[in-house]
Design a protein around this motif. Structure first.
Motif, PDB file in Angstrom:
ATOM      1  N   LEU A 104      61.905  72.777  36.283  1.00 36.91           N
ATOM      2  CA  LEU A 104      62.760  73.961  36.325  1.00 36.91           C
ATOM      3  C   LEU A 104      62.840  74.523  37.737  1.00 36.91           C
ATOM      4  O   LEU A 104      63.922  74.917  38.200  1.00 36.91           O
ATOM      5  CB  LEU A 104      62.204  75.019  35.361  1.00 36.91           C
ATOM      6  CG  LEU A 104      63.119  76.188  35.003  1.00 36.91           C
ATOM      7  CD1 LEU A 104      64.433  75.688  34.412  1.00 36.91           C
ATOM      8  CD2 LEU A 104      62.420  77.130  34.041  1.00 36.91           C
ATOM      9  N   TYR A 126      64.670  71.491  40.115  1.00 31.04           N
ATOM     10  CA  TYR A 126      65.986  70.949  39.763  1.00 31.04           C
ATOM     11  C   TYR A 126      66.784  71.837  38.810  1.00 31.04           C
ATOM     12  O   TYR A 126      67.922  71.498  38.477  1.00 31.04           O
ATOM     13  CB  TYR A 126      65.816  69.565  39.127  1.00 31.04           C
ATOM     14  CG  TYR A 126      65.134  68.578  40.036  1.00 31.04           C
ATOM     15  CD1 TYR A 126      65.829  67.952  41.063  1.00 31.04           C
ATOM     16  CD2 TYR A 126      63.780  68.274  39.874  1.00 31.04           C
ATOM     17  CE1 TYR A 126      65.199  67.033  41.901  1.00 31.04           C
ATOM     18  CE2 TYR A 126      63.143  67.370  40.718  1.00 31.04           C
ATOM     19  CZ  TYR A 126      63.855  66.757  41.728  1.00 31.04           C
ATOM     20  OH  TYR A 126      63.231  65.868  42.556  1.00 31.04           O
ATOM     21  N   GLY A 127      66.191  72.936  38.342  1.00 26.80           N
ATOM     22  CA  GLY A 127      66.896  73.788  37.394  1.00 26.80           C
ATOM     23  C   GLY A 127      67.120  73.121  36.058  1.00 26.80           C
ATOM     24  O   GLY A 127      68.050  73.468  35.327  1.00 26.80           O
ATOM     25  N   ASP A 150      65.553  72.227  32.348  1.00 26.62           N
ATOM     26  CA  ASP A 150      64.530  72.546  31.357  1.00 26.62           C
ATOM     27  C   ASP A 150      64.194  71.272  30.580  1.00 26.62           C
ATOM     28  O   ASP A 150      64.914  70.274  30.644  1.00 26.62           O
ATOM     29  CB  ASP A 150      65.043  73.623  30.410  1.00 26.62           C
ATOM     30  CG  ASP A 150      63.907  74.451  29.821  1.00 26.62           C
ATOM     31  OD1 ASP A 150      62.739  74.045  29.960  1.00 26.62           O
ATOM     32  OD2 ASP A 150      64.200  75.494  29.212  1.00 26.62           O
ATOM     33  N   ARG A 206      70.780  79.481  28.371  1.00 29.06           N
ATOM     34  CA  ARG A 206      69.773  78.433  28.443  1.00 29.06           C
ATOM     35  C   ARG A 206      68.709  78.663  27.380  1.00 29.06           C
ATOM     36  O   ARG A 206      68.187  79.764  27.222  1.00 29.06           O
ATOM     37  CB  ARG A 206      69.127  78.417  29.834  1.00 29.06           C
ATOM     38  CG  ARG A 206      67.918  77.508  29.907  1.00 29.06           C
ATOM     39  CD  ARG A 206      67.403  77.399  31.312  1.00 29.06           C
ATOM     40  NE  ARG A 206      68.342  76.655  32.132  1.00 29.06           N
ATOM     41  CZ  ARG A 206      68.306  76.636  33.446  1.00 29.06           C
ATOM     42  NH1 ARG A 206      67.396  77.329  34.085  1.00 29.06           N
ATOM     43  NH2 ARG A 206      69.177  75.940  34.125  1.00 29.06           N
TER      44      ARG A 206
END
Length: 365
Positions: free
Chosen positions: A84, A87-88, A90, A131
């Motif tokens: 997270l 690289y963002g 999940d 998200r």
């Protein structure tokens, strides 16, 4: 743990084995560059990483437990935080003593988080900015815990059991992993055949002797079509698949490559996904062959009233077209199709990729 019929489910082949296998599923599915980075991230914890493109990987962290001073669930949390932060992306992680159980645990965690996210987004002022948080689900290594985890799972929940096998088992009242584990092997063999029966019987008891095999991800390329609104019409979904297959076919032929397999990923309105892969009869870059395989994967899902947000195709196992063999055919329609395809490629090379398009082409959203 006693089961109906007097049987007893057993867990991993070695009772009490410490969970050490991580099945990591990333969501949303990352692009190729990000996926490579995520595999490198896992490689920081253990060299035993098996790539499962486009959105998953297995890792055996047995040798890393003492080094990091954490159990496998603790290492799974490290993976989530780093993925997270860097690289963002999940992820949900299943932790167990073998790949089978780890995969099932990750699937359960993903479904639970999807349901929780839907509830939060439906509450006044709820939601998580689009998200859904990931989670770690651990299956303890002792046989009783494994039996309890598997007991009420339907046959289709066992990785490797398809709809036809599940229907055959349910027709004989074997509608749960517990009942399958308790059934005599000879009974399963009469229903499924010897080889399949042995595999399913072992899976229902949580036994998976397959190791995590370090590998490099197969060379691949992919494309995705996002619908402007959740799509219920199967005709439009098939038009999107035709568009994607045509584009991938052009890219393969332009690059002088052929693909050995094709995978379809369907993303639904609740953010869950389904991915199916099919090995092609022969490595090919022929658009009709890619389209037919994509249609077959889509139709096999049986999406009657599913709200589909996007579809993605990915061709895998890319090799040099000059090294691939092609089975000759006496079908004049096939030969004509290949000549037309070659002519269309020449037109695209001269006038641009939009010069020739399939009749059912959809603009990429």
């Amino acid at each position: 743990m006693a089961l109906p019929g007097g049987g007893r489910a057993v867990g991993p082949e070695r009772a009490g084995e410490v969970p050490h296998v991580l099945y990591v599923r990333f969501h949303p599915a990352p692009g190729e560059d990000v996926y490579q980075g995520l595999l490198t991230l896992l490689g920081e914890l253990t060299p035993v990483v098996e790539a499962l493109p486009p959105d998953a990987a297995l890792a055996d962290v047995r040798g890393a437990l003492r080094y990091f001073g954490r159990d496998a669930a603790g290492l799974a949390e490290i993976v989530r935080v780093r993925a997270l932060a860097r690289y963002g992306v999940d992820c949900t992680v299943g932790v167990a003593a073998n790949p089978l159980l780890a995969r099932m645990a990750a699937h359960e965690a993903h479904e639970a988080q999807g349901a929780r996210g839907a509830q939060e987004s439906g509450a006044p002022g709820g939601g998580r900015s689009g998200r859904t948080a990931g989670a770690v689900r651990t299956v303890p290594g002792d046989p009783d815990a494994v039996a309890a985890f598997l007991a009420r799972k339907p046959p289709i929940a066992l990785p490797g059991v398809g709809p036809a096998t599940a229907r055959a088992l349910s027709a004989y009242g074997l509608d749960s992993a517990a009942r399958i584990a308790a059934a005599p092997l000879s009974t399963l063999q009469r229903i499924l055949g010897a080889a399949t029966a042995r595999r399913v019987h072992a899976w229902a008891r949580g036994i998976d002797p397959a190791p995590v095999t370090p590998n490099a991800p197969a060379r691949a390329m992919g494309a995705e079509h996002r619908f402007r609104r959740d799509e219920l019409d199967p005709v439009r979904r098939r038009r999107a698949l035709l568009t994607l297959a045509d584009g991938l076919g052009v890219r393969l032929r332009t690059g002088g490559q052929v693909a050995a397999a094709i995978s379809l990923t369907v993303r639904y309105a609740d953010r869950s996904t389904t991915t199916r892969t099919r090995t092609l009869t022969e490595p090919t870059a022929h658009t009709p062959a890619l389209t037919a395989a994509a249609y077959a994967l889509h139709d096999a899902l049986g999406l009657q009233r599913a709200r589909v947000r996007s579809v993605a195709l990915r061709v895998e196992g890319l090799t040099d077209a000059g090294l691939a063999s092609h089975q000759l055919t006496f079908d004049p329609a096939d030969e004509k199709s290949r000549r037309l395809e070659a002519a269309a490629d020449r037109a695209r090379a001269r006038f641009g990729v939009s010069a020739v398009r399939p009749a059912g082409f959809l603009d990429v959203a």
